[in-house]
Motif scaffolding. Sequence first.
Motif, short mmCIF file in Angstrom:
data_model
loop_
_atom_site.label_atom_id
_atom_site.label_comp_id
_atom_site.label_asym_id
_atom_site.label_seq_id
_atom_site.Cartn_x
_atom_site.Cartn_y
_atom_site.Cartn_z
N LYS A 56 17.72 13.60 -77.58
CA LYS A 56 19.13 13.23 -77.50
C LYS A 56 19.72 12.89 -78.87
CE LYS A 56 18.90 14.12 -73.23
NZ LYS A 56 17.53 14.65 -73.29
N VAL A 57 18.88 12.50 -79.82
CA VAL A 57 19.37 12.36 -81.20
C VAL A 57 19.87 13.71 -81.69
CG1 VAL A 57 18.66 11.94 -83.59
CG2 VAL A 57 17.91 10.38 -81.78
N HIS A 58 19.10 14.76 -81.39
CA HIS A 58 19.48 16.11 -81.81
C HIS A 58 20.70 16.63 -81.05
CE1 HIS A 58 15.56 15.98 -83.74
NE2 HIS A 58 15.82 17.12 -84.34
N THR A 59 20.72 16.44 -79.73
CA THR A 59 21.86 16.95 -78.96
C THR A 59 23.15 16.23 -79.37
OG1 THR A 59 21.45 15.40 -77.11
CG2 THR A 59 20.44 17.59 -76.97
N THR A 60 23.05 14.95 -79.69
CA THR A 60 24.23 14.21 -80.15
C THR A 60 24.73 14.75 -81.48
OG1 THR A 60 23.50 12.19 -79.01
CG2 THR A 60 25.11 11.92 -80.78
N ALA A 61 23.79 15.06 -82.38
CA ALA A 61 24.17 15.64 -83.67
C ALA A 61 24.86 16.98 -83.47
CB ALA A 61 22.93 15.82 -84.55
N ALA A 62 24.32 17.80 -82.58
CA ALA A 62 24.90 19.12 -82.32
C ALA A 62 26.28 19.01 -81.69
CB ALA A 62 23.97 19.93 -81.42
N ASP A 84 22.21 18.41 -92.27
CA ASP A 84 20.97 18.13 -93.01
C ASP A 84 19.90 17.71 -91.99
OD1 ASP A 84 18.91 17.07 -94.56
OD2 ASP A 84 20.26 16.25 -96.06
N LEU A 85 19.01 18.63 -91.64
CA LEU A 85 18.00 18.36 -90.62
C LEU A 85 17.01 17.28 -91.05
CD1 LEU A 85 16.81 18.89 -87.86
CD2 LEU A 85 15.62 20.89 -88.79
N PRO A 86 16.48 17.29 -92.28
CA PRO A 86 15.57 16.21 -92.68
C PRO A 86 16.20 14.83 -92.57
CG PRO A 86 15.38 18.05 -94.21
CD PRO A 86 16.56 18.35 -93.31
N ARG A 87 17.49 14.73 -92.89
CA ARG A 87 18.16 13.43 -92.76
C ARG A 87 18.27 13.01 -91.29
NH1 ARG A 87 23.82 12.61 -95.76
NH2 ARG A 87 22.44 13.15 -97.50
N LEU A 88 18.53 13.99 -90.42
CA LEU A 88 18.56 13.69 -88.98
C LEU A 88 17.19 13.21 -88.50
CD1 LEU A 88 20.17 13.78 -86.28
CD2 LEU A 88 19.20 16.07 -85.95
N GLN A 89 16.13 13.82 -89.03
CA GLN A 89 14.78 13.40 -88.64
C GLN A 89 14.51 11.95 -89.06
OE1 GLN A 89 13.05 14.81 -86.61
NE2 GLN A 89 13.03 17.02 -86.78
N GLU A 90 15.02 11.57 -90.21
CA GLU A 90 14.87 10.18 -90.64
C GLU A 90 15.61 9.23 -89.71
OE1 GLU A 90 12.95 8.78 -93.02
OE2 GLU A 90 12.09 10.80 -93.16
N HIS A 91 16.81 9.64 -89.30
CA HIS A 91 17.58 8.82 -88.36
C HIS A 91 16.85 8.72 -87.02
CE1 HIS A 91 20.87 7.02 -86.17
NE2 HIS A 91 20.97 8.07 -85.37
N LYS A 92 16.29 9.83 -86.56
CA LYS A 92 15.54 9.84 -85.30
C LYS A 92 14.38 8.86 -85.37
CE LYS A 92 12.23 12.60 -84.57
NZ LYS A 92 11.40 13.82 -84.46
N LYS A 93 13.62 8.90 -86.46
CA LYS A 93 12.47 8.00 -86.61
C LYS A 93 12.91 6.54 -86.58
CE LYS A 93 9.81 11.34 -89.32
NZ LYS A 93 9.29 11.68 -90.68
N LYS A 94 14.05 6.26 -87.23
CA LYS A 94 14.56 4.89 -87.25
C LYS A 94 14.96 4.43 -85.85
CE LYS A 94 17.27 3.54 -90.60
NZ LYS A 94 18.49 3.34 -91.46
N VAL A 95 15.67 5.30 -85.11
CA VAL A 95 16.10 4.96 -83.75
C VAL A 95 14.88 4.70 -82.86
CG1 VAL A 95 17.19 5.87 -81.66
CG2 VAL A 95 18.31 6.16 -83.88
N VAL A 96 13.91 5.61 -82.92
CA VAL A 96 12.71 5.47 -82.09
C VAL A 96 11.96 4.18 -82.43
CG1 VAL A 96 10.42 6.44 -81.60
CG2 VAL A 96 12.43 7.93 -81.64
N GLU A 97 11.81 3.90 -83.72
CA GLU A 97 11.07 2.70 -84.13
C GLU A 97 11.80 1.43 -83.71
OE1 GLU A 97 8.09 0.36 -85.56
OE2 GLU A 97 8.11 2.53 -85.23
N GLN A 98 13.13 1.41 -83.84
CA GLN A 98 13.90 0.23 -83.43
C GLN A 98 13.76 -0.02 -81.92
OE1 GLN A 98 17.84 1.20 -84.85
NE2 GLN A 98 17.53 0.14 -86.80
N LEU A 99 13.85 1.05 -81.14
CA LEU A 99 13.72 0.91 -79.69
C LEU A 99 12.30 0.49 -79.31
CD1 LEU A 99 15.81 3.99 -78.51
CD2 LEU A 99 16.46 1.58 -78.36
N LEU A 100 11.31 1.07 -80.00
CA LEU A 100 9.92 0.71 -79.73
C LEU A 100 9.67 -0.77 -80.02
CD1 LEU A 100 6.96 1.31 -79.10
CD2 LEU A 100 6.70 2.14 -81.46
N GLN A 101 10.16 -1.25 -81.15
CA GLN A 101 9.99 -2.66 -81.48
C GLN A 101 10.72 -3.55 -80.49
OE1 GLN A 101 7.78 -3.82 -83.61
NE2 GLN A 101 7.26 -1.66 -83.94
N GLY A 102 11.84 -3.04 -79.94
CA GLY A 102 12.54 -3.79 -78.91
C GLY A 102 11.71 -3.95 -77.65
#
Length: 478
Positions: A56-62, A84-102
């Motif tokens: 959904k990070v990707h679908t939202t970007a699209a 910029d796909l690599p930048r989106l991947q960094e954002h995805k990792k951040k979102v996943v990590e924040q939710l995981l820590q939550g």
Amino acid sequence: MVVGELTQERDVMVIGGGPGGYHAAIRAAQLGRQVTIIEKNKLGGVCLNEGCIPSKVHTTAAQSFQRMGSFQQLGLDTSGVTFDLPRLQEHKKKVVEQLLQGVVALCKANKIEIIEGEASFISPTKIGVENGHQYDTFTFNDVIIATGCNKKPIAEMHHHALTPTSIWNLEELPNELILYGNDDFTLEAATTFNSLGSIVTLIFPPEQHEFTFDPSINKELQRQLKKQKIKVYKTHTTPQFKFDENQWEVALELGKNESVILESSHLYCAEEREPSTESLGVQRAGIHLNEEGFININEACRTNIASIYAIGDITEGPALAVKAIKQGKVAAENIAGHQSECDFTFLPRIVQTIPPIATVGMTEASAIENGFEVKIGESTLQTNGYASILGQKEGFSKTVTDAKTDMVLGIHMMGAQAVEMISTGTLALEMVARQEDLLFPSYPHPSVNESMWESVEDLEEKAIHKAPRVTKQKVTSS
């Protein structure tokens, strides 16, 4: 392997910390039980770490990238916007990590014990947990199985083929992308990568040539794929897939002695569920399975063993996180002595395509098959004020009712805000709403919500922003 000297005792154990598992654990803890989660990978499961959230990070970007044209109409200069796909991947990792820590923090706050390792039943009352060289055994008062399922490709594939999880890890945008499948995940990937700049081709497997939505959505979806220049092939036999260095070659048989060979830099293959109950040792526990290998449960999510519950993908039904979450809460509530049950008659289905799709209840076709005299109303977003402001006028709302009782049977949407609005439709169906129940409230203006209102009005041909239906009049000569 080091075997623990003593069998340890636990109250409630949850095998698997995915969305169903951690919701079950927290709800059981809220109700006063001592809870332990056994997780062999990461809390949050495939949904959080590899599937639902990353996709959904990707679908939202699209979807946002696709809206750049409408942003310009609002006075915003987007002429220099690039992806910029690599930048989106960094954002995805951040979102996943924040939710995981939550999730980790919530488990800690609810005093839930987390044990790393792979669990399997030794008997109906005992579990073993293996973690490397460590092996411990536990007895329990109650246990919830939330292990999910294994996935396998729907066709034999080279290991270089992309999967519904690996496709979201690409660091470079594919020049060409062939997708084999027609399920919801495949459709999301098709419209997402097409919007971001890939040349996308969609291949429907044999005997899967039709979408499984309401006929009106099926028709509009076909139109959208054509408009977006996504080429669609319907193969009559399983294609021949060949991978040579960095290039895929796909040979298709289309029927009537017609064949075609496609080439692409990337190939994606849809997957299907495969129950993974053998490694879990359900036979040693005496747990009953259905013919397909899924765990049998009742409406309370209880198996044939009174102290053992099962939820999510390991049970029969759609492989949806919303189903697992609801089942997890129901299982925990029953363990705590509450009477709670699941009923997935009105399970919402959402697909984050471009434009998005959201449905709940019977389609027009299934309502007719079930013997209803069907009445339908539709409202296009072309005439919706707020959709015009957004520059997102593609799509519609459709309401399916029983002509004899005016009871709402299904609500189907495609377009802006559809995913958010479908909760209204789900609530209406759960409350056995009739046409008048959806007509009586006031809907905010301007809003896309008004499209649902007008689709209900159209049941009686009273939609304001829709021209009257043309009826042919008989001409009689004097």
